[in-house]
Design an enzyme around this catalytic site. Structure first.
Site: not given
Length: 363
Positions: A60, A96
């Site tokens: 992200r 992540k």
């Protein structure tokens, strides 16, 4: 290029990472802080679990308020990926990564190259993919510096953008919830509020429109909302959807939109969307249950993209894995059925499925 220690957090918090509640409650195997001064890269890679396999999760790229927020996002999202993979029956762990900054201003080939080299240092324990702020083209660049990347373009040997299959999984999750709630999976005539018209939300609107649903949508990005409105003439644009008269609320932007306050304003009978970490607090699920709202846990509904990435690792195309994504309908049906029989929440039911698979692999 330097690999920094936790000292790089600076004033991110008064406590050490090991003492943070979100770390204590769900210990992570490894958290890596990456910095490359020349390109401006500041990134955090969080590996929650590799019990079932290498930790796969997207990167992200986002202008977080501060480093504390970035770390919180990485820790929560990586845990979610562990449960997403386990619930989907994949031999993958959860990880992540977040890159801190506005991708429109900071993203460059040099930065992506530096990030790719950091991913490579982990030796395959973490496999990256696209997420908010990153694209398949970005994965192509990262892939020049590490083999541990998925979600590349078809031209680069990948399976392409995962957004369409993520949306497909959410769509079939809605159908399963509709069948459980209303006795039929048919969404024709149902009013669905889609919050976020970006990569996944856009494709979900397409599927819902084709199914005959009435769709109202909002997005803080005016360009994204205008694109959806132009391509789907029947779409009703709005400044917000959560308080609108709805049958289904579909959060497809950033997480934590479901709080005790927002749930009180919610008229929808079903909550099912692509956003990760939709609950501002775990106790919010109880508030939804008390209002008779069926919540499809996000890590179950949005597993389509992960299934595609797992297929790419096995050299399969998006078309090859589409049938498996469609089977998310069966997974949701099972979770809702078990929840009803056992008298537990859907979140507890889904977690039990994932925990059982993780436990079996560990022992």
């Amino acid at each position: 290029m330097t690999l920094t220690s936790s000292d790089s957090l600076g004033d991110v918090d008064d406590t050490f990472v090991f003492d943070r509640l979100d770390f204590v409650d769900s210990p992570h195997e490894q958290v890596v802080f990456c910095q490359d001064a020349e390109s401006g890269l500041k990134a955090i890679i969080a590996i929650h679990s590799t019990v079932l396999g290498p930790a796969l999760g997207g990167t992200r790229f986002y202008p977080f308020v501060d480093e504390r927020a970035a770390l919180t996002d990485a820790l929560r999202l990586s845990k979610g990926m562990t449960y997403k993979a386990a619930a989907a029956g994949l031999r993958l762990g959860g990880g992540k990564a977040v890159i801190i900054g506005d991708p429109r201003m900071l993203k460059s080939e040099a930065l992506l190259a530096a990030y790719g080299r950091f991913v490579e240092t982990l030796g395959g324990r973490y496999i990256t993919a696209g997420d908010v702020g990153t694209t398949a083209d970005d994965m192509d660049v990262i892939g020049k510096y590490t083999d541990h990347v998925t979600g590349r373009t078809i031209a680069a040997g990948g399976s392409g953008d995962s957004a369409p299959l993520t949306a497909l999984g959410v769509f079939h999750s809605m159908r399963a919830a509709a069948a459980s709630t209303w006795g039929s999976p048919d969404l024709a005539g149902r009013r669905v509020g889609v919050e976020g018209t970006g990569k996944v939300g856009y494709h979900l609107i397409r599927l819902l429109t084709e199914a005959g649903a009435s769709v109202v949508a909002c997005d803080i990005n005016a360009e994204a909302l205008n694109r959806a409105t132009q391509n789907f003439p029947d779409l009703l644009p709005a400044t917000g959807v959560i308080a609108s008269p709805l049958d289904i609320y579909a959060p497809c932007a950033l997480g934590a939109t479901l709080s005790h306050q927002s749930v009180r304003d919610l008229s929808a009978t079903i909550v099912c969307g692509a956003a990760n970490n939709q609950l501002a607090d775990p106790s919010v699920e109880q508030s939804m249950a008390e209002q008779g709202i069926t919540w499809v846990p996000d890590f179950v509904a949005n597993a389509g993209g992960l299934i595609q990435m797992a297929g790419e690792l096995a050299h399969k195309s998006a078309a090859d894995v589409t049938p498996r994504v469609e089977k998310i309908f069966d997974t949701v049906h099972e979770i809702l059925e078990v929840a009803a029989i056992d008298g537990v929440s859907t979140g507890v039911s889904a977690n039990r499925v994932a925990d059982a698979r993780i436990h079996a692999a560990r022992h």
